[in-house]
Scaffold this active site. Structure first.
Site, mmCIF file in Angstrom:
data_model
loop_
_atom_site.group_PDB
_atom_site.id
_atom_site.type_symbol
_atom_site.label_atom_id
_atom_site.label_comp_id
_atom_site.label_asym_id
_atom_site.label_seq_id
_atom_site.Cartn_x
_atom_site.Cartn_y
_atom_site.Cartn_z
ATOM 1 N N LYS A 264 0.850 -1.194 0.000
ATOM 2 C CA LYS A 264 0.000 0.000 0.000
ATOM 3 C C LYS A 264 0.884 1.242 0.000
ATOM 4 C CE LYS A 264 -3.963 -1.834 2.565
ATOM 5 N NZ LYS A 264 -4.996 -1.663 1.526
ATOM 6 N N ARG A 338 -10.305 -11.412 1.518
ATOM 7 C CA ARG A 338 -11.138 -12.459 0.911
ATOM 8 C C ARG A 338 -10.415 -13.811 0.944
ATOM 9 N NH1 ARG A 338 -11.690 -8.971 -4.428
ATOM 10 N NH2 ARG A 338 -11.672 -7.375 -2.823
HETATM 11 N N1 BES Z 1 -8.143 -3.770 4.082
HETATM 12 C C1 BES Z 1 -8.283 -3.362 2.744
HETATM 13 C C2 BES Z 1 -9.566 -2.583 2.482
HETATM 14 C C3 BES Z 1 -9.590 -1.166 2.990
HETATM 15 C C4 BES Z 1 -9.039 -0.150 2.245
HETATM 16 C C5 BES Z 1 -10.249 -0.862 4.143
HETATM 17 C C6 BES Z 1 -9.124 1.147 2.691
HETATM 18 C C7 BES Z 1 -10.359 0.436 4.561
HETATM 19 C C8 BES Z 1 -9.797 1.450 3.846
HETATM 20 C C9 BES Z 1 -8.302 -4.583 1.821
HETATM 21 O O1 BES Z 1 -7.528 -5.653 2.230
HETATM 22 C C10 BES Z 1 -7.777 -4.108 0.517
HETATM 23 O O2 BES Z 1 -6.663 -3.683 0.451
HETATM 24 N N2 BES Z 1 -8.616 -4.172 -0.505
HETATM 25 C C11 BES Z 1 -8.250 -3.705 -1.790
HETATM 26 C C12 BES Z 1 -8.841 -4.654 -2.796
HETATM 27 C C13 BES Z 1 -8.384 -4.418 -4.209
HETATM 28 C C14 BES Z 1 -6.918 -4.728 -4.326
HETATM 29 C C15 BES Z 1 -9.211 -5.284 -5.129
HETATM 30 C C16 BES Z 1 -8.818 -2.290 -1.993
HETATM 31 O O3 BES Z 1 -9.941 -2.034 -1.591
HETATM 32 O O4 BES Z 1 -8.096 -1.458 -2.544
HETATM 33 ZN ZN ZN Z 2 -5.488 -5.439 1.665
#
Ligand code: BES
Ligand code: ZN
Ligand code: ZN
Length: 486
Positions: A264, A338
């Protein structure tokens, strides 16, 4: 530690307090307890309109100061309004350095006394939450006790609200604890603590070896880059009599989500300590079950894991296999929630076989864009279950909003090398729906709902009983409400 609430009736002798809180209805004369008086103009200028707040020194009597809080027209008073008003009052008490407060409740509530008592207790306790345990300097002592002067009919609701709000506070404490102190093993400790505090709750923890024996390759892949082992926590609450429905809750317990090799960006990465908020809510629910003793048999699964990059971590393009036999291409290691939920849901469907299952997860950034911080997205395979959850959201104030999972969303999650892929194509959009669509491959034909709490778990605006920079404990009150109807 939450504050202690003592219930008294309006005719009990009024004892010494730092702050007397009076909830006033619009168009109804304010009544004060015997012996307490405040300046006449404070009473005259108070109209009782919703949101009106007056604070004044008392002229005489057992209260030092008096807070008048308007609730608007009697007929329109709702549980949520009382919850919010009680939290506003408690925050004022904290800000003004009170150690004790008394709430004087003289409302025309008819048959809604239990609901109102519950809402008041929830607001009073949730509004008092502060995170100070990690400061090295001692913090102002804060509010310790509240006396609630209300008709006896309120008492049962107050007791329920107290138990539910304590559960909300537990979830928030777990959420807010920094990720180096709230690792998968710490969630395990918290779960075991819940089980040892109640004869109706048991806890079984599957470690990595056990998960490998059960072929949970998807769950296990996520923590491979971390030195902290993953666990699958399985809590069970059994009622004393013949159980009603069997319900399984599943909470994403990602104690830190760096994104893994698909790292990230740093700007908000620290917020990813909140990626265990679904798990925190499930543990919170069990805290409440121990007090409330509903008839349902409740299972709580928390896959607990940490997503970090290193030489062993999942790489984009890797293939993993879940315990239901489906193979998954990990095209983005940041879509890890997931992956851990896949095995937990498949385990629930195969081994627990509940009448319904509900997962809570901070699954997608997309749901924050779609619904913001005051709503959670809900989707699933059972219209009935979704309707029930929407109704629970309305009555608790933890609102959930339906999102679709359509056949083309499911089609989008099919892989080219493996059966599935963990992200959809770049042109698809609808990230929350495709996230839900992926999970749907692991639930068999069990009625199932997925609640995406990525927006509502933290980051809400700083208002009354929740918000600011901290966690909200979202899901606890919603699910307790649901379980009590089972
Ligand atoms: N934990 C994150 C989701 C998240 C992002 C929660 C921002 C709260 C704030 C999750 O594991 C994630 O990173 N999801 C990705 C999925 C994508 C790569 C398909 C996302 O939402 O960017
Ligand atoms: Zn994630
Ligand atoms: Zn995540």
């Amino acid at each position: 530690m939450s504050i202690k609430i003592t219930t008294k009736t309006p005719s009990s002798p009024f004892t010494r307090t730092d702050l007397l809180i009076i909830f006033g209805e619009e168009g109804r004369k304010v009544k004060l307890p015997k012996g307490v008086s405040i300046p006449a103009n404070a009473i005259e200028s108070f109209t009782g309109r919703e949101g009106e707040v007056h604070i004044t020194d008392a002229l005489k009597g057992a209260a030092k100061r008096v807070l008048l809080l308007g609730l608007g027209k009697g007929r329109a008073i709702s549980g949520e309004l009382l919850r919010r008003s009680a939290a506003i009052a408690v925050k004022k008490a904290q800000e003004t350095g009170c150690r004790s407060a008394s709430a004087w409740v003289n409302l025309s509530c008819g048959r809604r006394a239990t609901e109102f008592g519950q809402a008041l207790a929830e607001g009073l306790i949730m509004g008092s939450y502060r995170l100070s345990e990690f400061k090295s300097t001692s913090q102002p002592a804060g509010l310790k006790r509240i006396s609630l002067y209300a008709e006896k009919l309120f008492n049962a609701g107050v007791r329920r609200g107290h138990a539910i709000a304590d559960a909300n506070l537990l979830a928030r404490r777990l959420q807010d604890t920094p990720a180096n102190l709230m690792r998968p093993r710490d969630l395990v400790r918290e779960a075991r603590r819940l089980a040892s505090a109640s004869p109706r709750i048991s806890c079984r923890v599957h470690d990595e070896k056990a998960m490998a024996r059960m072929s949970m390759g998807s769950l296990l892949s996520v923590s491979r880059g971390s030195s902290e082992p993953a666990y699958l926590i399985h809590l069970v609450y059994r009622p004393s009599g013949k159980p009603g429905k069997k319900i399984c809750l599943v909470g994403k317990g990602l104690t830190f989500d760096s994104g893994g090799i698909s790292l990230k960006s740093p700007a908000k990465m620290h917020e990813m300590k909140y990626d265990m908020s679904g798990g925190a809510a499930v543990l919170g629910v069990f805290h409440a079950l121990a007090e409330l003793h509903p008839d349902a048999e409740v299972h709580g699964l928390v896959p607990a894991s940490e997503n970090l990059p290193d030489g062993k971590a999942n790489k984009p393009g890797d293939l993993v296999k879940a315990c239901n036999g489906l193979t998954i291409e990990v095209l983005n290691t940041d879509a890890e929630g997931r992956l851990i939920l896949a095995d937990a849901l498949a385990y629930a469907a195969k081994k627990i076989k509940p009448d319904a299952m509900i997962d809570l997860a901070t699954l997608t950034g997309a749901v924050v864009v779609a619904l913001g911080h005051e709503l959670s997205g809900v989707m699933g395979n059972s219209r009935n279950l979704l309707d029930e959850l929407v109704a629970c959201g309305e009555s608790t104030g933890e609102q959930v909003w339906p999102l679709p999972i359509l056949p083309f969303h499911k089609q989008e999650m099919k892989g080219s090398v493996g059966d599935l892929r963990n992200i959809s194509g770049p042109e698809t959009g609808a990230g929350s729906c495709t996230g839900g669509a992926f999970l749907s491959y692991f639930v068999d034909d069990i009625p199932w709902a997925h609640i995406d709490i990525a927006g509502s778990a933290w980051g809400a605006s700083d208002r009354d009983y929740q918000g600011g920079r901290a966690g909200t404990g979202v899901g606890v009150r919603l699910l307790v409400n649901y379980l009590e109807s089972c």
